[in-house]
Scaffold this active site. Structure first.
Site, mmCIF file in Angstrom:
data_model
loop_
_atom_site.group_PDB
_atom_site.id
_atom_site.type_symbol
_atom_site.label_atom_id
_atom_site.label_comp_id
_atom_site.label_asym_id
_atom_site.label_seq_id
_atom_site.Cartn_x
_atom_site.Cartn_y
_atom_site.Cartn_z
ATOM 1 N N TRP A 101 75.130 26.699 -6.303
ATOM 2 C CA TRP A 101 75.590 27.316 -5.045
ATOM 3 C C TRP A 101 75.100 28.743 -4.932
ATOM 4 C CZ3 TRP A 101 76.252 23.659 -1.979
ATOM 5 C CH2 TRP A 101 76.942 22.499 -2.323
ATOM 6 N N ASP A 168 81.758 34.151 -3.115
ATOM 7 C CA ASP A 168 81.991 32.779 -2.666
ATOM 8 C C ASP A 168 83.108 32.233 -3.567
ATOM 9 O OD1 ASP A 168 82.004 30.058 -2.201
ATOM 10 O OD2 ASP A 168 79.871 29.740 -2.657
ATOM 11 N N LYS A 192 88.043 22.489 -0.733
ATOM 12 C CA LYS A 192 88.227 22.338 -2.177
ATOM 13 C C LYS A 192 89.682 22.606 -2.565
ATOM 14 C CE LYS A 192 83.694 21.875 -2.856
ATOM 15 N NZ LYS A 192 82.740 22.963 -2.736
HETATM 16 C C1 LIG Z 1 81.303 23.150 -2.249
HETATM 17 C C2 LIG Z 1 80.784 24.515 -2.400
HETATM 18 C C3 LIG Z 1 79.902 25.078 -1.467
HETATM 19 C C4 LIG Z 1 79.360 24.311 -0.284
HETATM 20 O O1 LIG Z 1 80.359 24.102 0.636
HETATM 21 P P1 LIG Z 1 80.093 23.384 2.026
HETATM 22 O O2 LIG Z 1 81.427 23.531 2.667
HETATM 23 O O3 LIG Z 1 79.710 21.980 1.752
HETATM 24 O O4 LIG Z 1 79.034 24.135 2.738
HETATM 25 C C5 LIG Z 1 79.507 26.389 -1.655
HETATM 26 N N1 LIG Z 1 79.942 27.106 -2.694
HETATM 27 C C6 LIG Z 1 80.785 26.590 -3.618
HETATM 28 C C7 LIG Z 1 81.228 27.441 -4.755
HETATM 29 C C8 LIG Z 1 81.224 25.289 -3.494
HETATM 30 O O5 LIG Z 1 82.062 24.771 -4.417
#
Ligand SMILES: *Cc1c(COP(=O)(O)O)cnc(C)c1O
Length: 356
Positions: A101, A168, A192
């Site tokens: 990511w 993030d 998540k």
């Molecule tokens: C799942 C995830 C993403 C991507 O998320 P989307 O909502 O599918 O764009 C980005 N960063 C992290 C840390 C993630 O776990």
């Protein structure tokens, strides 16, 4: 058979949230209308948005120098929206590359300015977090991924920086108390640990905005979303609603300290079980292990498929590792009961005794 949901995302949500959300689909707050049918500018939705925003501020302990936005898209949208708003042409941003990511975030940022990768754990397959590194003085911000969902590493202590810190936090948001005031911008896709897919939480310190010359498309402009109170256009109403319910649930359960207590109980149980059974091995450096996503392997790769078969047969959902990493990944988000981890650990022991 009872299913144990270890999905990495979209993932398990509290049962009470699912029940309330399904009632709201039929009749929201006795309005006689579905949550899917109400206008986003009605007081009915206004209250939802307001509670979601104030719950975030309460959980994070933030004052009015921060704004809380609920925006369309996933964290992937933020990979682009962050540099579009914060990184001027020719300017430099510092990024840590600790996994898939982070790497994607780097790729998007380089479309807008210069990216300096200040720490990179790819030399050891992202099985650790590099903590000592220098940040160029002229960097507009440092970007990190607080929890590497795919590789199973996590920052347990955040870097000290003189430049604004951007994170993030998609896969460990609201799992533990953090000094959120260290950050100038935090973003997380909701699916998540916070709700349904389709909405992003963006928490931004107002003083980092308005510093670049670039003309930003309206829907991408944080400042314009702030001015419009997350109602520039129709927000993902239902996804915001589910986030609001989950945030309410976290507060009712005892807030972030209680989430952390449960998190440690679950992850200690799992990692202790992995470490006690020679049949399983975790490659991630112990001090960097993620409490949310445990990634590990069978010592004998031949046993991986039979183990996954057994998991499936016993109702364990979502334990296969990410396609590029392989192995096993067990995600233990806030709503996952300790009982599910206990079940999984018992199964590991049974499998080890049969194959020992
Ligand atoms: C799942 C995830 C993403 C991507 O998320 P989307 O909502 O599918 O764009 C980005 N960063 C992290 C840390 C993630 O776990």
């Amino acid at each position: 058979m009872k299913l144990h949901n270890f999905n990495s995302g979209p993932s398990i949500l509290p049962q009470s949230v699912l029940e309330e959300a399904s009632r709201a689909i039929l009749n929201f707050n006795d309005s006689g209308l579905s949550i899917l049918e109400i206008g986003h500018r009605t007081p009915l939705f206004g209250e939802v948005l307001q509670e979601a925003v104030s719950s975030v501020k309460k959980l994070m302990g933030l004052d009015d120098s921060y704004e809380v936005l609920f925006l369309h898209g996933g964290a992937t949208t933020q990979f682009m929206q962050v540099p579009m708003n914060l990184l001027g042409d020719g300017e430099t941003a510092a990024y840590c590359n600790n996994g898939i990511w982070g790497k994607k975030a780097i790729g998007e940022a380089s479309l807008f300015g210069k990216v300096e990768v200040v720490a990179d754990s790819s030399d050891r397959n992202h099985t650790y977090i590099q903590k000592a590194f220098a940040i160029p003085d002229n960097a507009k911000y440092l970007h990190i991924t607080s929890n590497n969902t795919v590789e199973g590493t996590q920052w347990h202590q955040f870097p000290e920086t003189t430049v604004p810190l951007v994170a993030d936090m998609s896969s460990d948001i609201f799992s533990r108390p953090v000094d959120f005031r260290k950050f100038s911008l935090i973003y997380a896709g909701a699916q998540k640990n916070m709700g349904a897919a389709g909405v992003n939480l963006v928490v931004v310190k107002k003083d980092i905005l308005g510093k670049i010359q670039r003309r930003i498309p309206t829907i991408m402009d944080y400042q314009k979303h702030i001015d419009a109170g997350s109602l520039m256009n129709t927000p993902p109403v239902f996804a915001v609603y589910v986030s609001m319910l989950t945030l309410r649930w976290i507060l009712e359960q005892g807030g972030l300290a209680e989430m952390e207590r449960r998190m440690l109980e679950k992850s200690n149980l799992l990692y202790n079980t992995i470490d006690s059974l020679p049949l399983f091995k975790a490659l991630v450096a112990k001090e960097d292990r993620s409490h949310m996503n445990a990634v590990f392997f069978l010592s004998d790769p031949e046993l991986e498929a039979p183990f996954l078969d057994l998991c499936k047969k016993e109702g364990m959902v979502g334990v296969k590792g990410y396609r590029t990493v392989g192995g096993i990944r067990v995600s233990m988000y806030n709503a996952l009961p300790l009982e599910s981890v206990q079940f999984f650990c018992d199964l590991m022991k049974v499998f080890a005794s049969r194959n020992g």
